[in-house]
Design a protein around this motif. Structure first.
Motif, PDB file in Angstrom:
ATOM      1  N   GLU A 199      40.350  48.488  29.732  1.00 28.19           N
ATOM      2  CA  GLU A 199      39.295  48.063  28.813  1.00 28.19           C
ATOM      3  C   GLU A 199      38.463  46.936  29.419  1.00 28.19           C
ATOM      4  N   LEU A 200      39.121  46.057  30.181  1.00 28.93           N
ATOM      5  CA  LEU A 200      38.425  44.935  30.798  1.00 28.93           C
ATOM      6  C   LEU A 200      37.575  45.350  31.993  1.00 28.93           C
ATOM      7  N   ALA A 201      38.139  46.183  32.879  1.00 32.29           N
ATOM      8  CA  ALA A 201      37.487  46.476  34.159  1.00 32.29           C
ATOM      9  C   ALA A 201      37.113  47.927  34.355  1.00 32.29           C
TER      10      ALA A 201
ATOM     11  N   SER B 211      39.954  48.851  37.365  1.00 35.87           N
ATOM     12  CA  SER B 211      41.279  48.281  37.098  1.00 35.87           C
ATOM     13  C   SER B 211      42.314  48.837  38.067  1.00 35.87           C
TER      14      SER B 211
ATOM     15  N   VAL C 263      32.604  50.006  38.610  1.00 33.51           N
ATOM     16  CA  VAL C 263      32.764  48.624  38.138  1.00 33.51           C
ATOM     17  C   VAL C 263      31.756  48.376  37.008  1.00 33.51           C
TER      18      VAL C 263
ATOM     19  N   HIS D 281      31.784  46.474  34.421  1.00 33.05           N
ATOM     20  CA  HIS D 281      31.673  45.135  33.866  1.00 33.05           C
ATOM     21  C   HIS D 281      31.613  44.056  34.937  1.00 33.05           C
TER      22      HIS D 281
ATOM     23  N   TRP E  80      32.426  42.617  39.144  1.00 34.43           N
ATOM     24  CA  TRP E  80      33.637  42.405  39.923  1.00 34.43           C
ATOM     25  C   TRP E  80      34.537  41.327  39.346  1.00 34.43           C
TER      26      TRP E  80
ATOM     27  N   SER F 137      35.454  41.152  36.401  1.00 36.43           N
ATOM     28  CA  SER F 137      36.376  41.827  35.480  1.00 36.43           C
ATOM     29  C   SER F 137      37.621  42.336  36.192  1.00 36.43           C
TER      30      SER F 137
ATOM     31  N   GLN G 258      39.931  39.505  36.186  1.00 35.25           N
ATOM     32  CA  GLN G 258      40.467  39.337  34.832  1.00 35.25           C
ATOM     33  C   GLN G 258      41.548  40.371  34.539  1.00 35.25           C
ATOM     34  N   ALA G 259      41.293  41.611  34.976  1.00 37.18           N
ATOM     35  CA  ALA G 259      42.308  42.662  34.793  1.00 37.18           C
ATOM     36  C   ALA G 259      43.570  42.345  35.584  1.00 37.18           C
TER      37      ALA G 259
END
Length: 223
Positions: free
Chosen positions: A38-40, A44, A182, A184, A186, A188, A191-192
């Motif tokens: 969901e984040l990246a 991910s 990608v 969102h 890099w 992200s 963050q992932a």
């Protein structure tokens, strides 16, 4: 002859492997991948690969230290040897404080899976979590040999779920799902990776059981 203060060496290689794997491959692996995606997005997967490489030094360090200095103190014992008893005592208290927080959270997470699957309410979730904690306590009172055998079954069950999920997902693979790679940015991916870190910790916890390994040197020889 073992002294009264020496722990019994009952954990063999299969149990040790199961304990290490289950400490890392816990309930988080069923939730965290979705959060990372969901984040990246598709990127991910890069975070997964990066975390595998970054975690290797930690895993090897914990394994080699446990084999060389088997002690029920685990990480606190290693810190004591390196930096003195004051630092080791502080680390020991941190680990001790994590138990009354981490164990109920893990039990509630597992109970949440069961109640969601069976359509049960919050009361049932709390009751099941309490039962899990009680069973875990009783198993550890009986001894780590039994706990290791139970962990082998737990690991097999988790791996079976993951393999089945992968097999069922293969027919739905589509290259379009990886575009854009990608979505969102890099940042992200980092963050992932921070989220995925929680799927890769646990090596340090099992080091506290190293004194109960039947042949701790065998691990070092394998490495």
């Amino acid at each position: 002859m073992q002294s009264s203060t020496e722990l019994k060496k009952t954990i063999g290689m299969p149990q040790a492997v199961a304990l290490y794997v289950s400490a890392v491959l816990g309930s988080g692996v069923l939730i965290v991948p979705g959060l990372a995606a969901e984040l990246a997005g598709p990127a991910s997967l890069l975070a997964w690969g990066g975390m595998v490489l970054l975690i290797l030094p930690l895993a090897l360090s914990m394994g080699l230290l446990s084999a060389r200095y088997p002690n029920a103190g685990g990480v606190s014992h290693f810190v004591t040897l390196a930096f003195g008893s004051r630092a080791g005592t502080m680390i020991g208290w941190f680990f001790l404080m994590s138990v009354p927080i981490g164990a109920p959270v893990a039990s509630l997470t597992g109970a949440g899976y069961m109640t969601a699957a069976l359509g049960l309410g919050e009361g049932a979730r709390i009751a099941i979590a309490a039962m899990m904690l009680t069973v875990g306590l009783l198993i550890n009172i009986v001894g780590m040999q039994l706990a290791g055998k139970v962990q082998i079954g737990v690991v097999i069950a988790i791996v079976a779920v993951l393999i089945m999920t992968f097999i069922l997902a293969v027919p739905h693979l589509d290259s379009n799902h990886f575009k854009p790679l990608v979505p969102h940015g890099w940042v992200s991916v980092g963050q992932a990776g921070a989220i995925l870190f929680w799927c890769f910790i646990g090596w340090e916890a099992v080091s506290h059981l190293s004194e109960e390994f039947t042949d701790p040197e065998r691990l070092r020889s394998k490495v």
